[in-house]
Design a protein around this motif. Sequence first.
Motif, short mmCIF file in Angstrom:
data_model
loop_
_atom_site.label_atom_id
_atom_site.label_comp_id
_atom_site.label_asym_id
_atom_site.label_seq_id
_atom_site.Cartn_x
_atom_site.Cartn_y
_atom_site.Cartn_z
N MET A 1 1.13 -0.93 -0.22
CA MET A 1 0.13 -0.06 0.13
C MET A 1 0.72 1.89 -0.18
O MET A 1 0.66 2.08 -1.09
CB MET A 1 -1.24 0.15 1.36
CG MET A 1 -2.01 1.20 0.96
SD MET A 1 -3.08 1.05 -0.66
CE MET A 1 -4.14 -0.54 -0.28
N HIS A 2 2.05 1.15 0.75
CA HIS A 2 3.08 2.45 0.90
C HIS A 2 4.36 2.01 -0.16
O HIS A 2 4.97 3.50 0.42
CB HIS A 2 2.95 2.81 2.72
CG HIS A 2 1.65 2.66 3.02
ND1 HIS A 2 1.16 3.89 2.83
CD2 HIS A 2 0.73 2.16 3.90
CE1 HIS A 2 -0.10 4.22 4.01
NE2 HIS A 2 -0.21 2.55 4.21
N ALA A 3 4.31 1.27 -1.06
CA ALA A 3 5.50 1.06 -1.48
C ALA A 3 5.88 2.42 -2.69
O ALA A 3 4.52 3.17 -3.06
CB ALA A 3 5.15 -0.19 -2.94
N ALA B 1 -11.73 4.35 -6.11
CA ALA B 1 -12.32 4.12 -7.41
C ALA B 1 -11.35 3.58 -8.88
O ALA B 1 -11.97 2.96 -9.80
CB ALA B 1 -11.73 6.01 -7.37
N PHE B 2 -10.33 3.02 -8.09
CA PHE B 2 -9.62 2.79 -9.81
C PHE B 2 -9.74 0.85 -9.16
O PHE B 2 -9.80 -0.02 -10.28
CB PHE B 2 -7.65 1.98 -9.30
CG PHE B 2 -8.13 4.03 -9.81
CD1 PHE B 2 -7.92 4.05 -11.56
CD2 PHE B 2 -7.69 4.52 -8.96
CE1 PHE B 2 -7.06 5.53 -11.17
CE2 PHE B 2 -7.48 5.81 -8.44
CZ PHE B 2 -7.38 6.58 -10.58
N ASN C 1 -1.89 0.18 -4.98
CA ASN C 1 -1.79 0.99 -4.07
C ASN C 1 -1.93 2.18 -3.95
O ASN C 1 -2.54 2.92 -5.09
CB ASN C 1 -0.53 0.80 -3.18
CG ASN C 1 0.89 1.99 -4.82
OD1 ASN C 1 0.63 2.16 -5.68
ND2 ASN C 1 2.24 0.99 -4.44
N LEU C 2 -1.90 3.48 -2.73
CA LEU C 2 -1.91 4.94 -2.95
C LEU C 2 -1.07 5.49 -3.35
O LEU C 2 -1.51 6.46 -4.31
CB LEU C 2 -1.20 5.55 -1.23
CG LEU C 2 -2.29 4.95 -0.15
CD1 LEU C 2 -1.10 5.21 1.36
CD2 LEU C 2 -3.45 5.47 0.22
N ARG C 3 0.22 5.13 -4.41
CA ARG C 3 0.73 6.04 -5.28
C ARG C 3 0.06 6.53 -6.61
O ARG C 3 0.49 6.76 -7.22
CB ARG C 3 2.33 5.35 -5.13
CG ARG C 3 3.02 6.13 -5.78
CD ARG C 3 3.38 7.55 -5.42
NE ARG C 3 4.43 8.43 -6.72
CZ ARG C 3 3.36 9.61 -7.49
NH1 ARG C 3 2.49 9.68 -7.21
NH2 ARG C 3 4.25 9.26 -8.63
N PHE C 4 0.06 4.65 -6.79
CA PHE C 4 -1.06 4.31 -7.92
C PHE C 4 -2.09 5.35 -8.35
O PHE C 4 -2.31 5.80 -9.52
CB PHE C 4 -1.43 2.91 -7.89
CG PHE C 4 -1.87 2.47 -9.24
CD1 PHE C 4 -1.18 2.04 -10.95
CD2 PHE C 4 -3.88 2.99 -9.44
CE1 PHE C 4 -2.28 1.79 -11.44
CE2 PHE C 4 -4.26 2.34 -11.00
CZ PHE C 4 -3.55 2.17 -12.23
#
Length: 180
Positions: A9-11, A40-41, A27-30
């Motif tokens: 998740m935090h990568a 949403a994804f 993940n969050l960055r994506f």
Amino acid sequence: MTLIDLAFMHAPTGLALTENRIVRHCNLRFAEMFGDKVEAFENMPLERLYPSIKDYEKVEQVGGDILRKTGRYEDERIMRRLNGDLFWCRVRGTSLTPDDPFKQGVWSFADLSAERPVVALTPRERDVAILTCQGRTSKEIGLLLNLSYRTVEAYRARLLQKFGARKLPELVAKFSGMPL
């Protein structure tokens, strides 16, 4: 949440797990890179993140062949955020099912927009740019595209101007990473 879940998740790079070219988890960055919340994804077709259906299909064709042979694929391409903005992105992936390369995959996405801004090209400019990168002469490009070599030279002059290049080798260097 396990340590593995936290790491995913935090990568520091965008990560997505896909099935049949549909995002199942990201993940969050994506999510930040493409412009919304993680939720949403989930179950979103990747097609929505490409500039056009043609680009989406081309990656499927070229990437699918490579994934079948090696199980891995990478390129740099223009992607689309949910708000419609285009940006350069480095994409790397591994198929977990090489015989059916898009059935399951793990993909990383890195936003390259800070070092490589998107330059709007017409479809014909894009064709000339791609053939130029392949080392074709103006006459060869003209024959392939059914244009006079002088028209090809005019397109090349516009490309030099758009990319702020002085000579053809500099222009080709600026195209590096352009999806061919």
